[in-house]
Structures are given as C-alpha cells and as structure tokens.
Design a protein around this motif. Sequence first.
Motif, PDB file in Angstrom:
ATOM      1  N   ARG A   1       2.724   8.090   4.399  1.00  0.00           N
ATOM      2  CA  ARG A   1       2.198   6.895   3.741  1.00  0.00           C
ATOM      3  C   ARG A   1       1.454   7.286   2.461  1.00  0.00           C
ATOM      4  O   ARG A   1       1.678   6.740   1.383  1.00  0.00           O
ATOM      5  N   GLN A   2       0.610   8.295   2.604  1.00  0.00           N
ATOM      6  CA  GLN A   2      -0.194   8.751   1.478  1.00  0.00           C
ATOM      7  C   GLN A   2       0.673   9.363   0.373  1.00  0.00           C
ATOM      8  O   GLN A   2       0.466   9.098  -0.808  1.00  0.00           O
TER       9      GLN A   2
ATOM     10  N   LYS B   1       2.476   6.659  -1.461  1.00  0.00           N
ATOM     11  CA  LYS B   1       1.543   5.934  -2.311  1.00  0.00           C
ATOM     12  C   LYS B   1       1.289   6.704  -3.609  1.00  0.00           C
ATOM     13  O   LYS B   1       1.402   6.151  -4.702  1.00  0.00           O
TER      14      LYS B   1
ATOM     15  N   SER C   1       3.155  -1.218 -10.041  1.00  0.00           N
ATOM     16  CA  SER C   1       1.966  -2.067  -9.942  1.00  0.00           C
ATOM     17  C   SER C   1       1.303  -1.836  -8.586  1.00  0.00           C
ATOM     18  O   SER C   1       1.945  -1.358  -7.653  1.00  0.00           O
ATOM     19  N   LEU C   2       0.035  -2.194  -8.513  1.00  0.00           N
ATOM     20  CA  LEU C   2      -0.710  -1.965  -7.276  1.00  0.00           C
ATOM     21  C   LEU C   2      -0.016  -2.628  -6.084  1.00  0.00           C
ATOM     22  O   LEU C   2       0.075  -2.059  -5.001  1.00  0.00           O
ATOM     23  N   ALA C   3       0.516  -3.842  -6.314  1.00  0.00           N
ATOM     24  CA  ALA C   3       1.186  -4.549  -5.217  1.00  0.00           C
ATOM     25  C   ALA C   3       2.422  -3.777  -4.768  1.00  0.00           C
ATOM     26  O   ALA C   3       2.691  -3.656  -3.575  1.00  0.00           O
ATOM     27  N   ASP C   4       3.178  -3.249  -5.733  1.00  0.00           N
ATOM     28  CA  ASP C   4       4.369  -2.485  -5.381  1.00  0.00           C
ATOM     29  C   ASP C   4       4.006  -1.179  -4.680  1.00  0.00           C
ATOM     30  O   ASP C   4       4.664  -0.782  -3.721  1.00  0.00           O
TER      31      ASP C   4
ATOM     32  N   THR D   1       1.465  -0.634  -2.829  1.00  0.00           N
ATOM     33  CA  THR D   1       1.089  -0.962  -1.458  1.00  0.00           C
ATOM     34  C   THR D   1       2.316  -1.235  -0.601  1.00  0.00           C
ATOM     35  O   THR D   1       2.408  -0.798   0.542  1.00  0.00           O
ATOM     36  N   LYS D   2       3.270  -1.962  -1.184  1.00  0.00           N
ATOM     37  CA  LYS D   2       4.484  -2.278  -0.423  1.00  0.00           C
ATOM     38  C   LYS D   2       5.276  -1.027  -0.101  1.00  0.00           C
ATOM     39  O   LYS D   2       5.779  -0.877   1.007  1.00  0.00           O
TER      40      LYS D   2
ATOM     41  N   ALA E   1       4.163   2.052   0.102  1.00  0.00           N
ATOM     42  CA  ALA E   1       3.441   2.847   1.100  1.00  0.00           C
ATOM     43  C   ALA E   1       3.607   2.229   2.491  1.00  0.00           C
ATOM     44  O   ALA E   1       3.807   2.940   3.480  1.00  0.00           O
ATOM     45  N   THR E   2       3.537   0.886   2.547  1.00  0.00           N
ATOM     46  CA  THR E   2       3.663   0.222   3.846  1.00  0.00           C
ATOM     47  C   THR E   2       5.059   0.426   4.415  1.00  0.00           C
ATOM     48  O   THR E   2       5.225   0.712   5.602  1.00  0.00           O
TER      49      THR E   2
ATOM     50  N   SER F   1       5.402   3.827   5.761  1.00  0.00           N
ATOM     51  CA  SER F   1       4.634   3.919   6.995  1.00  0.00           C
ATOM     52  C   SER F   1       5.434   3.372   8.178  1.00  0.00           C
ATOM     53  O   SER F   1       5.498   3.984   9.247  1.00  0.00           O
TER      54      SER F   1
ATOM     55  N   GLN G   1       7.794  -2.192 -13.598  1.00  0.00           N
ATOM     56  CA  GLN G   1       7.992  -2.314 -15.039  1.00  0.00           C
ATOM     57  C   GLN G   1       7.347  -1.139 -15.724  1.00  0.00           C
ATOM     58  O   GLN G   1       6.218  -0.798 -15.458  1.00  0.00           O
TER      59      GLN G   1
END
Lengths: 123, 245, 119
Positions: A25-26, A29, A38-41, A43-44, A46-47, A50, A122
């Motif tokens: 996961r790490q 990330k 982007s931060l949202a991407d 997170t996705k 990494a999730t 996981s 992007q």
Amino acid sequence: MLDVNPYDYDIVLKIKDENDIAVSRQMAKNFAQKNNFSLADVTKIATAVSELARNIYRYAKEGYIYIRKKEIGSDKTVAIEIIACDKGPGIENVELAVMGGVYNIRAEFGVGFVWHKEAHGQL
Amino acid sequence: MKEVIVSRLDELVGRLAKKDEQIKAWKDFLVDFSSNYSNENFTEELKKFLSNLLQYISGKELIDGIEMLHTEINGFPAIDVYKTAVEVFEDIKRENQMRITELRNILAELATPIIHLWQDILLVPIIGTLDSQRAQNMAEKLLEATAETRAKVVIVDVTGVPVIDTIVGGFLIEMFSAVKLLGSDVILTGIKPEIAHTLVKLGVDFNMVIIKRDLENALKYAISISSEDNSRRLLRLKRGNENEE
Amino acid sequence: MRNRVVPTIKLYDYLIVPIQIELDDATVEKLQLQLLNEISEKNIKGIIIDVSMVDVIDSYISFVLSETAGMAKAMGCYTVICGIQPAVALTLAQMGVRLRDIFTARNLEDAIDMLNNLE
C-alpha cells in the motif's frame, strides 16, 4: 498462465506475509505520488493495491503485484498499471468480484487472476 | 545551392504557392534556409523556419513543396527537412495537447463553482453535462472545499444539468456519500420533471440525501439545520441509519 | 496498559482514539479487541475515532471499524468517526463502502458535541 516479465515493471512486490499488505500500500502510494497523480488518485491507487494484496494473502497465500507507469491513448495520458498475479483458486463469479465497475478484470481461471485498473492523471 | 535558390527564388515561390501570404511564407523560408544552410546549428534553425512556415501552409502542401524543391534543386536535403518537419509536428501536437488540458481545467473550474454561501453552507450549482472526468474533478474539489471550510451543509443544485442517467446518477450518489463521510449533510435541489421521470424509471434512488423543491427552500432548510443543535441532527441520522438497515 | 496498539485518551465518559499509525490487518484487529476491553473496563459511553492522520482506509479496515462499532453498540456505546480525509472519503464512497453503525462528524469538537447529545 499470464506472461509478466518482472523487468518491465517499476515495482515488483512479493506478497506472502500479512505485513506485506501495508508495505505494498505504502509503495503504491509513494509511486503514484512520485508520478504527480492527484491526491484522490493516489489514495485510490493505494487502496486498490491494498485490496489486491489482501486478496492474494487471503486466497492464494502468496503472489506478486507488479506496478508500472504507462502512457495510454493518443494523448499519452499517464496511467498506472497494476497487475496482481497468484495461483489462487480462481473466481467463480467474476461479476460479483468486480466492485462498482471501477475495476476491469482479465480473468485467468484456475491460475489466479489479474486486476487491471488504470487511473488517469494529468501531467 | 544557395546561389541556385537565390537566383530562382521568385520562380520557385511562384510554383510553390498561389496565395499572397503563403508566397511570402515560402519566400521567407527559402531565404532563411539558404542563408543559414552552412551554419553549424542549422538543424535547430531549420526547426524554427519550418514552424514559421507551417503557420501558413498545411502538412500536405509542405510535403509537395519539399518534393518539388528536391527535384528542382540539386542537393536539396529533403530527408533532413522531412525529419525536422516531423519533429515540428510533434511539438505542435504536444502544444495542442497541453492547451486542451489547460482549457479542460479552466472549463472544469468555470463550470463548477463552489460558493461559500452562508456560514457553514456551501452551494454547488452544476451546469452542463457530466462526464466521468468532470464528475471526478468536481467531487475532488467539492470534498476539499467541504473539509477546508468545515461546512455543515452542502447544497447541490442540478438545475443546469440536462440529463441524469444511471451513470451521472451514480457519480452524484458517490459524491453525496463521500460528503456525508466528512460529517456534512447534502441537500439536492433543481430536479426537473423530465429528470425526475428518468430517475425513477432508471431506478436511481437519491434517498440518502435531503431533496428540496427549489433553491429557496433548500437554503431555508440548510440554514435551519446549520443552526440546529446536534440532538436534532442525530435524530435524523439515527432515523437514516435505521432506514438503511 | 497491556496490548494497546493505539494510545487512547479518556475524556468524561468518552474514549478518544487518534489513529496515528499505519493500519494493517493485524493492527486493526488488535485495535478492535483493545477498544472493546476499554469500553467495559473504563465504562465508556462513546468512542471517537479520529482518522485524520490515516491516508488509506480500504474495505477491510472499514469493515472492521464498522464491526467494532456494532459490537460497541451492543455494549451500549456509540461510535463516532471524525477527520476522514477528503480523498479517503471519495475512495470509500466510490468503492461503495458503508460505515454501518458509525456516526460521522466533521472534527473532534463536532464529535464530542454529538456524543453529548446522544443520551
């Protein structure tokens, strides 16, 4: 059996320990962050990794996750390709296994399966 | 070669182009070309000349022109020119792509303003069609804004959305659930008759959010819940949780 | 205290649980046991889980958290989660994850306020 050449990938993660879930996961990330997603991407991605790592650990005991950066389409959109490989029991009902239509499965019955998700960033 | 080009300049240019500005562009190109041909950094220069020329002529015209020059002028380096032209086209393409991305970002920003309407209340009027990229950007921005302003209520106005199909409905539902995970409430407003019709036909269910008839009612309600104490909110949440189960 | 994976803070009848470590499966399971023990030992009426430091919450972690809330509920204790990062909220929502039996609050103050009003 699916042909994956580990040398083609930026990251190869061996999953055989419960700890490896958090580690993968790490790693995913950091890799996504490094590639300016982007931060949202991030997170996705990494999730997703996981979830994949856990599936390997739970159902196949061990396997590998391959991650690489990829440019797709004519406009060279930067994407991340994630492939999870294991020798698990396979999926009886692929439909059920695909969550929310976000993931795109290439199933290799009996020899494990590949989850393939492309997150667009992007640059 | 320089001499050949200079001496036959007008004749060549006349055969290369018909329109005034194109004639001028070819002329400039040939003059620059011949006077810099022996320079060391000619390839770099050529790139510049070609991109100037390509502002006036099409790719096809360039190819025909180079071919003609190649047959007419002994030793004209057609292949080098083609190579450089391909590089120039790559550059143009990359530039265009960047411009498109830029415009898309601007559009996304213009099309989804997030208005801090009142203490603890955000208003998001959605205008135009939602595709997945736009919906994603919008959701990201809205969530950031909600977290940042610590808004209690987010009003989403879909008056400007022409169609809500299952896909757009799905986006909205995901966005609403995410806002709720931040601890804020969502009020949905602006659903037109034809949209209500398709929503029900398609089985898109917005039960998880509060729906109000128009913006006025939405705002009134938003103000009332943003000033309510937590006990009433909890009653509502509890009822909501029970409904889900 | 023995076997505590996350240091907690008792405030009135509430237990504040700021999660500041990487949540792997084993940890989150240990956390569940820890919280249930603390509820009964310290007579806790409400748990506040602050996840503002957590970058990734996947389906299993959220499942265990919901499960813990369900168990806490059975012991007469409410669970409030606060500080979910926007990107995490979006990911959970897009995966279709529901946090059952958990109230969501905007921040710690909001969470305490909520619990105060729950009786």
